[in-house]
Design a protein around this motif. Structure first.
Motif, PDB file in Angstrom:
ATOM      1  N   GLU A  22       0.846  -1.196   0.000  1.00 47.61           N
ATOM      2  CA  GLU A  22       0.000   0.000   0.000  1.00 47.61           C
ATOM      3  C   GLU A  22       0.884   1.250   0.000  1.00 47.61           C
ATOM      4  O   GLU A  22       1.679   1.454   0.920  1.00 47.61           O
ATOM      5  N   PHE A  23       0.730   2.064  -1.036  1.00 44.70           N
ATOM      6  CA  PHE A  23       1.438   3.334  -1.119  1.00 44.70           C
ATOM      7  C   PHE A  23       0.643   4.417  -0.383  1.00 44.70           C
ATOM      8  O   PHE A  23      -0.565   4.293  -0.184  1.00 44.70           O
ATOM      9  N   ALA A  24       1.331   5.503  -0.017  1.00 43.75           N
ATOM     10  CA  ALA A  24       0.645   6.676   0.525  1.00 43.75           C
ATOM     11  C   ALA A  24      -0.234   7.293  -0.562  1.00 43.75           C
ATOM     12  O   ALA A  24      -0.003   7.094  -1.760  1.00 43.75           O
ATOM     13  N   GLN A  25      -1.251   8.056  -0.163  1.00 46.87           N
ATOM     14  CA  GLN A  25      -2.249   8.567  -1.108  1.00 46.87           C
ATOM     15  C   GLN A  25      -1.651   9.466  -2.184  1.00 46.87           C
ATOM     16  O   GLN A  25      -2.077   9.437  -3.328  1.00 46.87           O
ATOM     17  N   ASP A  26      -0.672  10.280  -1.839  1.00 48.23           N
ATOM     18  CA  ASP A  26      -0.162  11.275  -2.786  1.00 48.23           C
ATOM     19  C   ASP A  26       1.165  10.875  -3.423  1.00 48.23           C
ATOM     20  O   ASP A  26       1.924  11.723  -3.882  1.00 48.23           O
ATOM     21  N   VAL A  27       1.454   9.582  -3.468  1.00 44.71           N
ATOM     22  CA  VAL A  27       2.726   9.125  -4.043  1.00 44.71           C
ATOM     23  C   VAL A  27       2.748   9.391  -5.549  1.00 44.71           C
ATOM     24  O   VAL A  27       1.759   9.174  -6.257  1.00 44.71           O
ATOM     25  N   LYS A  28       3.884   9.836  -6.032  1.00 48.21           N
ATOM     26  CA  LYS A  28       4.028  10.191  -7.446  1.00 48.21           C
ATOM     27  C   LYS A  28       4.081   8.934  -8.315  1.00 48.21           C
ATOM     28  O   LYS A  28       4.609   7.902  -7.909  1.00 48.21           O
ATOM     29  N   GLU A  29       3.529   9.066  -9.514  1.00 45.99           N
ATOM     30  CA  GLU A  29       3.449   7.933 -10.431  1.00 45.99           C
ATOM     31  C   GLU A  29       4.842   7.427 -10.819  1.00 45.99           C
ATOM     32  O   GLU A  29       5.045   6.242 -11.017  1.00 45.99           O
ATOM     33  N   GLU A  30       5.808   8.329 -10.950  1.00 49.69           N
ATOM     34  CA  GLU A  30       7.156   7.896 -11.338  1.00 49.69           C
ATOM     35  C   GLU A  30       7.777   7.002 -10.258  1.00 49.69           C
ATOM     36  O   GLU A  30       8.556   6.092 -10.565  1.00 49.69           O
ATOM     37  N   THR A  31       7.418   7.245  -8.983  1.00 49.87           N
ATOM     38  CA  THR A  31       7.927   6.410  -7.891  1.00 49.87           C
ATOM     39  C   THR A  31       7.338   5.008  -7.976  1.00 49.87           C
ATOM     40  O   THR A  31       8.047   4.009  -7.830  1.00 49.87           O
ATOM     41  N   LYS A  32       6.037   4.947  -8.247  1.00 49.45           N
ATOM     42  CA  LYS A  32       5.380   3.637  -8.379  1.00 49.45           C
ATOM     43  C   LYS A  32       5.966   2.857  -9.555  1.00 49.45           C
ATOM     44  O   LYS A  32       6.235   1.658  -9.443  1.00 49.45           O
ATOM     45  N   GLU A  33       6.137   3.548 -10.668  1.00 46.96           N
ATOM     46  CA  GLU A  33       6.656   2.884 -11.866  1.00 46.96           C
ATOM     47  C   GLU A  33       8.082   2.396 -11.636  1.00 46.96           C
ATOM     48  O   GLU A  33       8.453   1.302 -12.075  1.00 46.96           O
ATOM     49  N   TRP A  34       8.875   3.212 -10.941  1.00 48.47           N
ATOM     50  CA  TRP A  34      10.264   2.811 -10.638  1.00 48.47           C
ATOM     51  C   TRP A  34      10.295   1.565  -9.766  1.00 48.47           C
ATOM     52  O   TRP A  34      11.046   0.613 -10.049  1.00 48.47           O
ATOM     53  N   LEU A  35       9.467   1.529  -8.718  1.00 50.20           N
ATOM     54  CA  LEU A  35       9.445   0.357  -7.836  1.00 50.20           C
ATOM     55  C   LEU A  35       8.918  -0.867  -8.579  1.00 50.20           C
ATOM     56  O   LEU A  35       9.454  -1.977  -8.427  1.00 50.20           O
ATOM     57  N   LYS A  36       7.884  -0.671  -9.419  1.00 50.19           N
ATOM     58  CA  LYS A  36       7.345  -1.790 -10.195  1.00 50.19           C
ATOM     59  C   LYS A  36       8.435  -2.404 -11.079  1.00 50.19           C
ATOM     60  O   LYS A  36       8.596  -3.627 -11.133  1.00 50.19           O
ATOM     61  N   ASN A  37       9.188  -1.541 -11.759  1.00 46.44           N
ATOM     62  CA  ASN A  37      10.239  -2.041 -12.651  1.00 46.44           C
ATOM     63  C   ASN A  37      11.319  -2.784 -11.873  1.00 46.44           C
ATOM     64  O   ASN A  37      11.861  -3.778 -12.363  1.00 46.44           O
ATOM     65  N   ARG A  38      11.641  -2.322 -10.669  1.00 42.58           N
ATOM     66  CA  ARG A  38      12.645  -3.015  -9.863  1.00 42.58           C
ATOM     67  C   ARG A  38      12.126  -4.362  -9.371  1.00 42.58           C
ATOM     68  O   ARG A  38      12.880  -5.337  -9.274  1.00 42.58           O
ATOM     69  N   ILE A  39      10.823  -4.434  -9.066  1.00 36.93           N
ATOM     70  CA  ILE A  39      10.252  -5.691  -8.564  1.00 36.93           C
ATOM     71  C   ILE A  39      10.193  -6.749  -9.658  1.00 36.93           C
ATOM     72  O   ILE A  39      10.486  -7.926  -9.422  1.00 36.93           O
ATOM     73  N   ILE A  40       9.829  -6.344 -10.879  1.00 35.78           N
ATOM     74  CA  ILE A  40       9.669  -7.339 -11.954  1.00 35.78           C
ATOM     75  C   ILE A  40      10.953  -7.553 -12.750  1.00 35.78           C
ATOM     76  O   ILE A  40      11.038  -8.487 -13.552  1.00 35.78           O
ATOM     77  N   ALA A  41      11.966  -6.725 -12.514  1.00 30.15           N
ATOM     78  CA  ALA A  41      13.214  -6.847 -13.284  1.00 30.15           C
ATOM     79  C   ALA A  41      13.922  -8.157 -12.966  1.00 30.15           C
ATOM     80  O   ALA A  41      13.796  -8.697 -11.865  1.00 30.15           O
ATOM     81  N   PRO A  42      14.685  -8.707 -13.924  1.00 27.07           N
ATOM     82  CA  PRO A  42      15.436  -9.942 -13.667  1.00 27.07           C
ATOM     83  C   PRO A  42      16.437  -9.776 -12.528  1.00 27.07           C
ATOM     84  O   PRO A  42      16.924  -8.671 -12.267  1.00 27.07           O
TER      85      PRO A  42
END
Length: 641
Positions: A22-42
């Motif tokens: 769960e992210f905070a309500q006002d988290v920036k989209e670039e932060t979410k995308e960065w974390l997503k890419n790190r989680i799914i990256a090889p």
């Protein structure tokens, strides 16, 4: 053929969700995308190679709240390779326990390429937590979108996100079908039966299973004390010389049950594989801070904090504060005794029925005040221990436990020691012990289980109504489950549960020769405690992440220390009895000498019993020795090659 992580697919759009971020309500989209890419990256690119998707799709996010919830899972192969990485130990086809490896997976009992039940859900969630926590910063200097959230090479990304408030929480989801089956065999049908400890371990992990195993074992171990203590209470109340036999049995009993528990614990943890798990090198705890430098042991860059500063904080701030709290506890105790004198005087002057009831009021008020003080002190102890800035989680826990145990021991038992050895009023001692024990048990049941369950039920009804009112086409079952569970309280570990048992053990063992009925009340409480704690785990709190454990840890030492103290107190109480004093009417020195000799003899007997009873059964020792021999032989062969 060797399977590498790079061969895994992380683009699956549909998967079994195991963990929620769960992210905070006002988290920036670039932060979410960065974390997503790190989680799914090889893995070879520094990622976790897990599966990741939002709870709601783009259309649903436009019409619903809770846009910042994301689901994490993993493919089957990724889970198996993760099990090897964390060092899970499983049973082989030849009935031995060995560390799981993907290459030799067919050698393990119950494994099948088409079977998804080889790893328990608790183990899968533990693997995902391990992989998320081991996402490390590479060349990033900050979290994208948040320049104030600094990073350095090797820093855990998830921990930094949590401490920065960018991620609110990470928690594992319940499996409603498996939970229902567990509840049916555990607590929904009230009956005197053994708990399904292996099922509890499969769902919640080893740490919680060991607590419930110890609670069950301790409860059944109290039954002989309760059965023997009942006739003593009913028929030979004032004959303290007869209590010598009961007290001696108590002292031997307290030693034997703790030693036998070690053996039972070794049996369970060997069967679960945690007895053989290799201890990992501890990373710095999330709250640890300092100046960036190079760790001289690992060679990695991490925060460094001078040891002398930590020692100064401990001895110049924490220790004086604890001493001040202990003094305040003693001050409150003296107020309690003033209330006792007032109630007794009122009863002697009046002699009415209601004033006889009033005699118990000071003890009840004092018991409630003790519980309040214990809880307030716990918050202060946590703040102080965090402020001391311990590098490792184990050091943090040890200092916290020491602070809390010292205060709780004095707060709960100081009045009883004062009554016993200063006032020497055995009648008041019995009354106070009974009142403190029973009141604390009732309060714990209400505060820990019944009240949170009632609040959670009310919240659950509100969530169901809200979901039923939705007009959009979503997976309402999953959406409702995630929304409901994210608002549940967080289970903070078994600390408070073990502390409650520790204090109960003190009430039963420290003054057994004065109040033999204590064990009976403890048994009655623990039969309900099993069910209320089970309810708490299943319906009140979020599902905790599984944590592998090989024992109950420092609590074993705490219980053993309490049993040693109980030898001293019981010998002193028997030595103070009128019957024993009548044997030595002239020479008190002879009496003291004999009491000290008996006390030392009983302590010697305790230590002999502890030494004579092996911590691990013979067959477990043989299996461990065999595995060690095979490991050494394999190492020799590798060296010779």
């Amino acid at each position: 053929m060797k399977v590498t992580l790079s061969a895994l697919d992380t683009s699956e759009s549909s998967f079994t969700p195991l963990v929620v971020i769960e992210f905070a309500q006002d988290v920036k989209e670039e932060t979410k995308e960065w974390l997503k890419n790190r989680i799914i990256a090889p893995k070879k690119h520094g990622g976790a190679q897990l599966l990741f998707r939002p709870l709601l799709n783009k259309y649903e996010q436009e019409t619903l709240e809770n846009k910042n919830l994301y689901l994490v899972g993993a493919s089957k192969i990724r889970m198996l390779l993760g099990a090897e990485a964390v060092g899970l130990v499983k049973e082989c086809n030849d009935n031995t326990m060995r560390a799981f490896t993907y290459r030799t997976r067919q050698n393990f009992k119950g494994f099948d390429d088409n079977n998804d039940d080889f790893l328990t859900m608790a183990e899968c969630q533990f693997i995902i937590k391990h992989e998320l926590e081991n996402l490390r910063a590479k060349d990033e200097k900050m979290i994208p979108g948040y320049p104030q959230a600094k990073l350095y090479p090797g820093k855990s990304l998830l921990r930094r996100l949590l401490t920065s408030g960018i991620v609110i929480q990470v928690f594992p989801l319940h499996d409603n079908e498996a939970l229902k089956k567990l509840e049916d065999t555990w607590y929904t049908r009230f009956a005197l039966k053994y708990q399904p400890i292996d099922s509890i371990r499969g769902y919640f992990g080893e740490t919680i299973a060991l607590y419930f195993g110890f609670l069950e074992y301790f409860t059944f171990a109290l039954i002989p004390m309760a059965v023997i203590g009942l006739p003593y209470y009913l028929f030979v109340w004032e004959d303290y010389d007869k209590y010598v036999i009961f007290a001696s049995f108590n002292l031997i009993w307290s030693t034997v049950i703790l030693e036998v528990w070690k053996r039972g614990c070794a049996n369970m943890t060997y069967r679960w594989g945690t007895l053989l798990m290799k201890r990992k090198f501890e990373e710095p705890r999330p709250g640890f801070h300092g100046v960036l430098g190079i760790n001289s042991i690992t060679g990695k860059e991490e925060p460094l904090y001078p040891s002398y500063k930590r020692q100064m904080r401990i001895y110049l701030v924490s220790l004086p504060f604890v001493c001040l709290c202990l003094y305040f506890s003693l001050y409150v105790m003296m107020i309690y005794f003033d209330l006792e004198v007032w109630a007794l005087g009122l009863h002697e002057n009046s002699g009415s029925e209601w004033t006889s009831v009033l005699l118990y009021v000071p003890s009840i008020i004092y018991a409630i005040v003790i519980e309040i003080m214990n809880r307030l002190y716990r918050y202060a102890a946590e703040f102080l221990t965090s402020w001391e800035n311990h590098r490792l989680e184990s050091a943090y826990q040890n200092h916290l436990i020491l602070k809390v145990l010292v205060f709780n021991f004095l707060n709960c038992f100081a009045s009883l020691f004062y009554i016993a050895f200063v006032l020497k009023d055995m009648k008041l001692l019995r009354q106070s012990l009974a009142t403190l024990l029973i009141t604390s048990q009732i309060l714990n049941q209400i505060v820990e289980s019944l009240l949170p369950y009632w609040l959670q039920r009310k919240h659950g009804v509100r969530v169901k109504r809200k979901v039923q009112a939705l007009k959009v086409d979503i997976d309402a079952t999953l959406y409702e489950q995630v929304i409901l569970e994210k608002e549940m309280g967080t289970y903070l570990g078994t600390f408070d549960d073990y502390l409650e048992l520790f204090l109960q053990f003190g009430y039963v063992s420290l003054f057994s020769c004065v109040y033999p009925l204590a064990a009976a009340f403890a048994v009655l409480n623990n039969f309900t405690e099993v069910n209320s704690d089970a309810l708490k785990m299943c319906r009140v709190f979020k599902r905790p992440f599984s944590e592998p454990s090989a024992s109950i840890g420092v609590w074993q030492l705490a219980f053993e220390t309490m049993s040693v103290i109980s030898v001293v107190t019981n010998c002193a109480l028997i030595g103070m009895s009128p019957q024993v004093n009548a044997i030595f009417p002239e020479s008190k020195a002879d009496l003291i000498l004999i009491v000290v000799v008996v006390e030392h003899a009983l302590l010697a007997l305790k230590f002999i019993l502890a030494f004579a009873i092996p911590d691990k059964p013979r067959h477990i020792q043989m299996k461990l020795a065999r595995l060690e021999f095979e490991s050494l032989e394999a190492l020799k062969q590798q060296v010779s090659l």
